[in-house]
Design a protein around this motif. Structure first.
Motif, PDB file in Angstrom:
ATOM      1  N   ASN A 102       0.818  -1.214   0.000  1.00  0.00           N
ATOM      2  CA  ASN A 102       0.000   0.000   0.000  1.00  0.00           C
ATOM      3  C   ASN A 102       0.853   1.265   0.000  1.00  0.00           C
ATOM      4  O   ASN A 102       0.409   2.321  -0.451  1.00  0.00           O
ATOM      5  CB  ASN A 102      -0.946  -0.002   1.207  1.00  0.00           C
ATOM      6  CG  ASN A 102      -1.942  -1.146   1.155  1.00  0.00           C
ATOM      7  OD1 ASN A 102      -2.362  -1.550   0.082  1.00  0.00           O
ATOM      8  ND2 ASN A 102      -2.310  -1.677   2.317  1.00  0.00           N
ATOM      9  N   ARG A 103       2.078   1.150   0.522  1.00  0.00           N
ATOM     10  CA  ARG A 103       2.953   2.324   0.557  1.00  0.00           C
ATOM     11  C   ARG A 103       3.610   2.577  -0.793  1.00  0.00           C
ATOM     12  O   ARG A 103       3.941   3.712  -1.127  1.00  0.00           O
ATOM     13  CB  ARG A 103       4.041   2.137   1.613  1.00  0.00           C
ATOM     14  CG  ARG A 103       3.509   1.973   3.038  1.00  0.00           C
ATOM     15  CD  ARG A 103       4.649   1.998   4.031  1.00  0.00           C
ATOM     16  NE  ARG A 103       4.187   1.814   5.395  1.00  0.00           N
ATOM     17  CZ  ARG A 103       4.964   1.893   6.470  1.00  0.00           C
ATOM     18  NH1 ARG A 103       6.254   2.172   6.322  1.00  0.00           N
ATOM     19  NH2 ARG A 103       4.467   1.702   7.674  1.00  0.00           N
ATOM     20  N   GLY A 104       3.828   1.494  -1.539  1.00  0.00           N
ATOM     21  CA  GLY A 104       4.396   1.640  -2.876  1.00  0.00           C
ATOM     22  C   GLY A 104       5.859   2.011  -2.907  1.00  0.00           C
ATOM     23  O   GLY A 104       6.354   2.503  -3.913  1.00  0.00           O
ATOM     24  N   SER A 105       6.594   1.777  -1.807  1.00  0.00           N
ATOM     25  CA  SER A 105       8.015   2.109  -1.759  1.00  0.00           C
ATOM     26  C   SER A 105       8.843   0.880  -2.109  1.00  0.00           C
ATOM     27  O   SER A 105       8.917  -0.075  -1.326  1.00  0.00           O
ATOM     28  CB  SER A 105       8.394   2.616  -0.362  1.00  0.00           C
ATOM     29  OG  SER A 105       9.794   2.783  -0.265  1.00  0.00           O
ATOM     30  N   MET A 106       9.484   0.898  -3.270  1.00  0.00           N
ATOM     31  CA  MET A 106      10.309  -0.230  -3.682  1.00  0.00           C
ATOM     32  C   MET A 106      11.570  -0.347  -2.822  1.00  0.00           C
ATOM     33  O   MET A 106      12.090  -1.448  -2.616  1.00  0.00           O
ATOM     34  CB  MET A 106      10.707  -0.084  -5.155  1.00  0.00           C
ATOM     35  CG  MET A 106       9.537  -0.217  -6.133  1.00  0.00           C
ATOM     36  SD  MET A 106       8.756  -1.870  -6.125  1.00  0.00           S
ATOM     37  CE  MET A 106       7.277  -1.564  -5.151  1.00  0.00           C
TER      38      MET A 106
END
Length: 459
Positions: free
Chosen positions: A99-103
């Motif tokens: 949900n944060r979308g931080s790779m």
């Protein structure tokens, strides 16, 4: 004009349609396809492994093959006590990080799991050899067998599977995961055939098993990192190590709880062969192990179905979709009951033929052990979706408590039954363990999900 009987039939059909529609929740088709790939791949693997096992058992004979069984079981006990099943906490935390979308955070999360996996594998490999030197006689291992332990410890060193397994499962690459081990197991057959023809003895067969296991681990590792690249996650080996524990609080605790659950399962899945060998002799251990290996074909179904539904039910629970969560778990339990019943019938009909054509008449006693073990497998299949559901609900410590209780009862039953009934006593203990685990896990996850559903106002 509509008659009352017609109206009643119409209402009944409508009720069945509604129930069936709720049962087949969204994603069922994709889930069934994934399960199908996993089952077909694992059936192929299981059959290939049974061929190599039959070659070793027929070539070595019950007594010598029993020694090989004790060495393999000992190594796996040590490995699984020390090793972490990091794919379980990785999937749970990765679902939250999606949900944060931080790779970059995903990269660091996988790095955390990888460091745990590498450290545990190295510690397990060294510990297996050291403990065999110090305490081998307690497990029925003589000094001449320590070299067999050292050979197979190489396979333990390469078994760093947590991160690649989690990556492929979250990426939905179940087909790739299912067939990844085929190459290693094909190599095992080739090596086993050579050992049988050349009369290479137990050392030759142990080298064959080790080489096949190492190749399979390398393939899975490469495919897992390829799955990470395809989903846009940078290489975990290049991540910054500082602050991993602080950035992912609770990860190590979750991993410890699942590792303790795995340790308890080891007592019932691997250490039991050591106990049977110590009490009833290596020949009894060989027959007992052979029956379990055949039954493991069915057991793989539960393990792989759990692999498919765990990411799904984790997402459902995290999003508060309790109705779909319950329906999915119940759906899989019903499917696994059908599969288990079919496999029990197959074992009853074909068991004697498989044993006679495979390892040979010397292992005829394995038939009754196989049927008893298949009943235990049916119960274990029923528990697999329950375990996934409870882990998704963050109830890992409750899973551990239930596993602990079941293991304690298993040890008590086996301690009495094995001396009195021989190898069959171990199978009886498995049935008792299956009943306790299936009933308690069902009670826990159904009650908690029902309370959550009522709290959310879902009927």
């Amino acid at each position: 004009m509509t008659y009352p009987a017609q109206q009643g039939a119409h209402r009944a059909l409508r009720m069945l349609h509604d129930r069936f529609g709720a049962f087949l929740v969204k994603g069922t088709r994709a889930r069934l396809i994934a399960v199908g790939h996993l089952l077909s791949g694992n059936f192929i693997n299981a059959l290939i492994m049974l061929v190599s096992v039959a070659m070793a058992a027929r070539s070595l004979g019950p007594a010598t093959y029993g020694v090989m069984v004790l060495v393999l079981s000992y190594n796996r006990v040590v490995e699984r006590i020390i090793r972490f099943e990091s794919w379980q906490p990785l999937i749970r935390y990765a679902v939250q990080e999606e949900n944060r979308g931080s790779m970059r955070r995903m990269q660091r999360l996988y790095c955390y799991g990888l460091m745990i996996d590498i450290g545990a594998a190295a510690l397990a490999a060294v510990s297996a050899v050291v403990l065999a030197l110090l305490f081998g006689p307690l497990f029925g291992l003589k000094s001449v067998h320590v070299q067999l332990v050292a050979i197979y410890s190489i396979a333990t060193l390469f078994n760093v599977a947590g991160v690649p397994v989690a990556a492929m499962r979250l990426a939905g690459q179940f087909k790739m995961l299912a067939y990844a081990q085929v190459a290693g197991n094909v190599l095992r057959i080739a090596f086993a055939f050579y050992c049988m023809v050349a009369g290479a003895g137990v050392i030759g067969f142990m080298i064959a098993w080790t080489a096949a296991q190492v190749l399979g681990s390398v393939i899975v590792f490469w495919l897992g990192f390829r799955a990470l690249r395809q989903t846009g996650i940078p290489n975990p080996l290049h991540a910054r190590l500082k602050g991993l524990v602080k950035d992912f609080p609770g990860f190590f605790g979750f991993a410890c709880s699942t590792n303790l659950s795995l340790t308890l399962r080891v007592i019932t899945t691997e250490a039991d062969s050591l106990f049977v060998g110590a009490v009833a002799g290596t020949s009894a251990a060989a027959v007992y192990y052979l029956a379990k290996r055949i039954a493991k074909v069915a057991m793989q179904v539960g393990a792989q179905v759990q692999a498919v539904i765990y990411p799904d039910v984790s997402r459902m629970w995290a999003k508060g979709n309790v109705q779909a969560f319950r329906a999915t778990t119940l759906q899989v339990q019903a499917a696994l009951f059908t599969v288990g019943a079919a496999m029990l019938a197959g074992a009853w009909l074909l068991g004697p033929l498989l044993i006679r054509m495979g390892p040979g008449e010397a292992y005829a006693d394995a038939y009754i052990l196989l049927l008893t073990q298949m009943i235990a497998v049916m119960l274990a299949l029923h528990s697999a979706p329950s375990r996934s559901a409870m882990l998704a609900m963050n109830q890992s410590w409750l899973v551990l408590a239930i596993s602990g209780l079941g293991t304690a009862v298993f040890v008590a039953v086996a301690s009495y039954a094995v001396p009195h009934y021989g190898a069959l006593g171990g199978n009886i203990a498995h049935v008792v363990l299956g009943v306790i685990t299936a009933v308690l896990m069902d009670i826990c996850w159904l009650r908690k999900s029902r309370r959550q559903q009522m709290a959310a106002g879902v009927n």
